[in-house]
Design an enzyme around this catalytic site. Sequence first.
Site, PDB file in Angstrom:
ATOM      1  CD  GLU A 263      -3.045  -0.948   2.251  1.00  0.00           C
ATOM      2  OE1 GLU A 263      -2.786  -0.240   3.242  1.00  0.00           O
ATOM      3  OE2 GLU A 263      -4.106  -1.577   2.133  1.00  0.00           O
ATOM      4  CD  GLU A 388      -4.759  -5.534   3.214  1.00  0.00           C
ATOM      5  OE1 GLU A 388      -5.570  -4.685   3.647  1.00  0.00           O
ATOM      6  OE2 GLU A 388      -3.537  -5.498   3.447  1.00  0.00           O
TER       7      GLU A 388
END
Length: 586
Positions: A263, A388
């Site tokens: 991320e 995710e």
Amino acid sequence: MQLNTLLSVIGGVLAVSTPSSATIIAPKGDTGLTPAQHSILQKRFDSYYASNNANANKVRGITLGGWLVTEPYITPTLYNYATQLMANSTHNTKRYNVFNSSIIDEYTMCQALGYETAENILAQHYDGWINETDFQQIAEDGFNLVRIPVGYWAWKQNHSTNAYPEGITFKDPYVGEGLQLRYLNKAIAWAEKYGLNVWLDLHGAPGSQNGFDNSGQRNFYDDLDWLRDGTGTWNLTLAIWRSMFDEYLNSSSAIVGVEVMNEPLSTKIDIWDITQAYYDAWRLFSARENRTANTTFVIHDAFEGTGHWNLEFNPKYTNVSAPHGVGFNSSSYPLRDSHQVLVDHHHYEVFTDWQLANTQYGRLMDIVNFGDSIAEQELQYHPAVVGEWSGAITDCAHWLNGVGVGARYDGSYYKTTEYTTDDKPVGTCYSQNPISQWNDTYKRDVRQFIEAQLATYTAQTTGWIFWNWKTETAYEWDYTQLKKAGLFPVPLDNYTYFGSDGKMLADVSASLSSEAYPYTSTKGSSSGSGTNTKTKTKSTKSHNGAAGIVRRGSTAGLDANAPFYSQTLSFVTVALLGGLIAAQLL
């Protein structure tokens, strides 16, 4: 090409795209939908949830988040204990106070407690939070992959001298000296024993790659140090990658993927710099990879839209990689096929006001559209996993948005941060209560949301990885608690709201559409929208400021409210008009 010819082609598209009455599935009861709207909805589900024989080879993963990289909302007891230890110590805590809490992430925990105390409580946490029985249960429940986050500080060699590999000195308070790597090695051995694949995930970068506490160091408002000139973070990152690849790339047949950075946030770090970092990581990876091994190089999408990375890491488009100094014909780091690089997408529906205000129908359509955008726009270039996702439909879990920070859902987020919004709170937080206290409607919505993601991501992508294996009290994010309450399918395709073929059941589809399209007049006309008014009224601050950042997520690739035929028509119209203009110019 004449204008009347163009219009006749568009008319043909309309004729093909508009559902015929023969395909309409009659709903149970009056839902306020027109026959065409029912047909559109059912066709979307029919096309997106179709099972196929390739599903057996898809990634079906689970993440061990909060273990070797701690997160306050996953284990609040650990952070409460650390805060109590600090209060009992002689440390001066004034400089750590943020939102009335002195410890807000792993960085400040280690800083406030000192190395030895922090090392002691973290070792106890690593030893007790995950063990061999977890891996055994993961395998028995039908998962085939475990994603294991680890921070760069796991490679710290000496805390007294701040020594890292290759003679690099970098000052930080983190506990390291091989502690996390010892447990990582145990995890890999357990995965081998129970036939599970492993995906290594570098979850935290020096200086933080996103400012979230899941990077180890929370930083909402200031510039981030990762990749900034003069900070030393870039040289250290290269050294960490070399060490990680040398130790783990060819060490175990269980390791099938290495994600080089979790991320990185392209709204705070320039996307050019992130892209360059990915290419440099590829050089190091490919130079060390055993060419007969089955280890995949994984990049996170950096919160860019679906398809952003299509031409990167693609030997058919060397002009795209050339500015980054990469030529894939080199024997040192060849890229024979773009499918050697996998793109990791993270998708949540709870980190913006407009997502939280969505209807259940709109929420599920967001999932449908997101899966569709990956299948149609990306898979021909790179494999793509939704690495995710969760069962959460609110952001109410305690400390989910950070220690001392409230929820957008009830408006407390904007009272505990510097961010503002024009949107009203959606409601009162409810989901942080134990699942046994949830009402039947909420349980149904969570189960449907989970099933929709399982079915969509299995059929439309290379696979999925659920976040998270377990938590203490964040129940919507906790697979073990959701499974225990009957809200997560076991086996993983044991659907309640979908058929064995992966299609949503007709009566479920009709029920959801009835909620999304209620009567607005005595004539039974529908609202024509899958979301309520709040989802359309998005504050400028929410989109331009960090308050609008979808943490661990990305927005759906298509408009969930637009009928399928209107989306198709818009794409075709643009293409045809472009062709007409080009023809006239030529």
